[in-house]
Design a protein around this motif. Sequence first.
Motif, PDB file in Angstrom:
ATOM      1  N   GLU A 225      -1.177  17.471  -2.745  1.00 56.15           N
ATOM      2  CA  GLU A 225       0.030  17.565  -1.926  1.00 56.15           C
ATOM      3  C   GLU A 225       1.261  17.628  -2.823  1.00 56.15           C
ATOM      4  O   GLU A 225       1.224  17.295  -3.998  1.00 56.15           O
ATOM      5  N   LYS A 226       2.361  18.080  -2.231  1.00 52.14           N
ATOM      6  CA  LYS A 226       3.619  18.194  -2.973  1.00 52.14           C
ATOM      7  C   LYS A 226       4.459  16.916  -2.873  1.00 52.14           C
ATOM      8  O   LYS A 226       5.494  16.813  -3.532  1.00 52.14           O
ATOM      9  N   THR A 227       4.021  15.969  -2.065  1.00 52.42           N
ATOM     10  CA  THR A 227       4.774  14.717  -1.904  1.00 52.42           C
ATOM     11  C   THR A 227       4.735  13.916  -3.195  1.00 52.42           C
ATOM     12  O   THR A 227       3.679  13.755  -3.811  1.00 52.42           O
ATOM     13  N   THR A 228       5.891  13.433  -3.625  1.00 51.65           N
ATOM     14  CA  THR A 228       5.973  12.631  -4.853  1.00 51.65           C
ATOM     15  C   THR A 228       6.529  11.244  -4.546  1.00 51.65           C
ATOM     16  O   THR A 228       7.246  11.046  -3.560  1.00 51.65           O
ATOM     17  N   VAL A 229       6.190  10.313  -5.428  1.00 57.23           N
ATOM     18  CA  VAL A 229       6.650   8.927  -5.301  1.00 57.23           C
ATOM     19  C   VAL A 229       7.203   8.487  -6.637  1.00 57.23           C
ATOM     20  O   VAL A 229       6.589   8.709  -7.681  1.00 57.23           O
ATOM     21  N   LEU A 230       8.398   7.886  -6.624  1.00 58.76           N
ATOM     22  CA  LEU A 230       8.959   7.307  -7.840  1.00 58.76           C
ATOM     23  C   LEU A 230       8.505   5.852  -7.940  1.00 58.76           C
ATOM     24  O   LEU A 230       8.713   5.059  -7.015  1.00 58.76           O
ATOM     25  N   CYS A 231       7.898   5.535  -9.053  1.00 59.01           N
ATOM     26  CA  CYS A 231       7.394   4.177  -9.281  1.00 59.01           C
ATOM     27  C   CYS A 231       8.248   3.519 -10.360  1.00 59.01           C
ATOM     28  O   CYS A 231       8.317   4.012 -11.491  1.00 59.01           O
ATOM     29  N   THR A 232       8.900   2.415 -10.019  1.00 55.85           N
ATOM     30  CA  THR A 232       9.771   1.707 -10.967  1.00 55.85           C
ATOM     31  C   THR A 232       9.146   0.363 -11.321  1.00 55.85           C
ATOM     32  O   THR A 232       8.848  -0.442 -10.433  1.00 55.85           O
ATOM     33  N   LEU A 233       8.962   0.133 -12.609  1.00 53.87           N
ATOM     34  CA  LEU A 233       8.396  -1.127 -13.091  1.00 53.87           C
ATOM     35  C   LEU A 233       9.452  -1.875 -13.886  1.00 53.87           C
ATOM     36  O   LEU A 233      10.026  -1.322 -14.835  1.00 53.87           O
ATOM     37  N   ASP A 252       9.347  10.009   2.420  1.00 53.60           N
ATOM     38  CA  ASP A 252       8.696   9.420   3.589  1.00 53.60           C
ATOM     39  C   ASP A 252       8.723   7.903   3.423  1.00 53.60           C
ATOM     40  O   ASP A 252       7.950   7.324   2.659  1.00 53.60           O
ATOM     41  N   GLU A 253       9.616   7.227   4.132  1.00 51.83           N
ATOM     42  CA  GLU A 253       9.826   5.793   3.945  1.00 51.83           C
ATOM     43  C   GLU A 253       8.634   4.953   4.382  1.00 51.83           C
ATOM     44  O   GLU A 253       8.516   3.781   4.001  1.00 51.83           O
ATOM     45  N   GLU A 254       7.735   5.535   5.165  1.00 48.28           N
ATOM     46  CA  GLU A 254       6.577   4.780   5.629  1.00 48.28           C
ATOM     47  C   GLU A 254       5.518   4.621   4.528  1.00 48.28           C
ATOM     48  O   GLU A 254       4.719   3.686   4.564  1.00 48.28           O
ATOM     49  N   ILE A 255       5.523   5.532   3.549  1.00 45.47           N
ATOM     50  CA  ILE A 255       4.487   5.496   2.509  1.00 45.47           C
ATOM     51  C   ILE A 255       4.544   4.209   1.692  1.00 45.47           C
ATOM     52  O   ILE A 255       3.516   3.536   1.526  1.00 45.47           O
ATOM     53  N   PRO A 256       5.704   3.796   1.140  1.00 45.53           N
ATOM     54  CA  PRO A 256       5.724   2.556   0.338  1.00 45.53           C
ATOM     55  C   PRO A 256       5.324   1.310   1.121  1.00 45.53           C
ATOM     56  O   PRO A 256       4.903   0.316   0.535  1.00 45.53           O
ATOM     57  N   GLU A 257       5.482   1.351   2.460  1.00 45.95           N
ATOM     58  CA  GLU A 257       5.153   0.190   3.286  1.00 45.95           C
ATOM     59  C   GLU A 257       3.709   0.195   3.765  1.00 45.95           C
ATOM     60  O   GLU A 257       3.265  -0.766   4.400  1.00 45.95           O
ATOM     61  N   SER A 258       2.968   1.242   3.438  1.00 43.13           N
ATOM     62  CA  SER A 258       1.583   1.329   3.898  1.00 43.13           C
ATOM     63  C   SER A 258       0.695   0.355   3.113  1.00 43.13           C
ATOM     64  O   SER A 258       0.995   0.005   1.968  1.00 43.13           O
ATOM     65  N   PRO A 259      -0.409  -0.102   3.725  1.00 39.03           N
ATOM     66  CA  PRO A 259      -1.329  -1.020   3.023  1.00 39.03           C
ATOM     67  C   PRO A 259      -1.842  -0.446   1.705  1.00 39.03           C
ATOM     68  O   PRO A 259      -2.024  -1.180   0.727  1.00 39.03           O
ATOM     69  N   LEU A 260      -2.074   0.881   1.679  1.00 42.01           N
ATOM     70  CA  LEU A 260      -2.598   1.508   0.459  1.00 42.01           C
ATOM     71  C   LEU A 260      -1.624   1.324  -0.698  1.00 42.01           C
ATOM     72  O   LEU A 260      -2.025   0.935  -1.812  1.00 42.01           O
ATOM     73  N   TRP A 261      -0.338   1.578  -0.473  1.00 39.89           N
ATOM     74  CA  TRP A 261       0.627   1.482  -1.570  1.00 39.89           C
ATOM     75  C   TRP A 261       1.010   0.038  -1.877  1.00 39.89           C
ATOM     76  O   TRP A 261       1.399  -0.281  -2.997  1.00 39.89           O
ATOM     77  N   LYS A 262       0.854  -0.854  -0.922  1.00 39.69           N
ATOM     78  CA  LYS A 262       1.025  -2.276  -1.224  1.00 39.69           C
ATOM     79  C   LYS A 262      -0.092  -2.750  -2.150  1.00 39.69           C
ATOM     80  O   LYS A 262       0.122  -3.593  -3.025  1.00 39.69           O
ATOM     81  N   ASN A 263      -1.272  -2.180  -1.967  1.00 38.14           N
ATOM     82  CA  ASN A 263      -2.382  -2.486  -2.879  1.00 38.14           C
ATOM     83  C   ASN A 263      -2.094  -1.932  -4.271  1.00 38.14           C
ATOM     84  O   ASN A 263      -2.433  -2.562  -5.287  1.00 38.14           O
ATOM     85  N   ASN A 264      -1.442  -0.767  -4.329  1.00 41.91           N
ATOM     86  CA  ASN A 264      -1.070  -0.189  -5.625  1.00 41.91           C
ATOM     87  C   ASN A 264      -0.050  -1.075  -6.355  1.00 41.91           C
ATOM     88  O   ASN A 264      -0.098  -1.200  -7.585  1.00 41.91           O
TER      89      ASN A 264
END
Length: 287
Positions: A225-233, A252-264
């Motif tokens: 997919e073309k969707t990207t996520v910025l990850c800040t550590l 997509d503001e729902e992605i960071p709040e999803s269980p999958l990305w909370k696991n990430n």
Amino acid sequence: MESAKGVLSHLSTLEQLATCRQVQPRQRSREEELRARVEALTAQRDRLKAEIHTHKDIEKCKERLFNQCTEEEEEETESNGSESEQLLQLLARQMHLKECLYAHHIIGGYDINKTRSGDGICVTLTTAYNGTYLDTYNLELKVKPTLKIIRHNVPPFIPLSELTEQAATRDDLRGFLDELSTYLNAFVGRRQQLSLVKELHPWAAVMESNMLCSFLVLMLSFPGEKTTVLCTLNYMDHTSLLPTRVDFDCEDEEIPESPLWKNNVKLLMEMPVHRALDNMKTMSHIG
């Protein structure tokens, strides 16, 4: 009556024979078990005797090695000795090196030498990450009357002055070196992780980082997919190899709040970043 007695006697005899046949296998089984136990104990005894004999030979060989006065004598002994003698010498040297390394660890693992003037010391701090030795840092110190740094090659973003003042107050050189070593090893460890991210995960673009390697921004994408996520550590604890905070930003503001990305987030906060990215890719969270 006599016939009946004869039948009963015959049945009693048959019963006794059957009982004997049941007891004999159990006796043989017990004998075999005991015999196997004896053989195992005998083998263990022989092995222990061989180990004791080898240890004594190694100790004798160590004494001979340490009593030799010149390198020429040592080389001559090695060239003329049998293969077993040379093997014992190598084992003796290995044991001696292990003892030296243990002693080095007990005194803190720091290489300390007096300066030529005799009024100070030079300290060498070696850093490592995952068993790989990295940078070496050196300091020239005056210990008396208070701890003072004459010169060094420690990176400027390490709070060296603060650590020195604290150590001078406590009069604790060992504590000062331990704290400084923790800062330095954490710094080179974070820097090595960044290097491994660039080497092993070129698909995870490094957008931003700083000299202390306490701030890192990665651009991640979804598989196919073309969707990207910025990850800040953020590594706000500069003595740690792991981030203290992880944030995701996406259109997509729902992605960071999803269980999958909370696991990430949990993965990135519990293991080095390059290993966490490995897991995320294996689980097809990113690609």
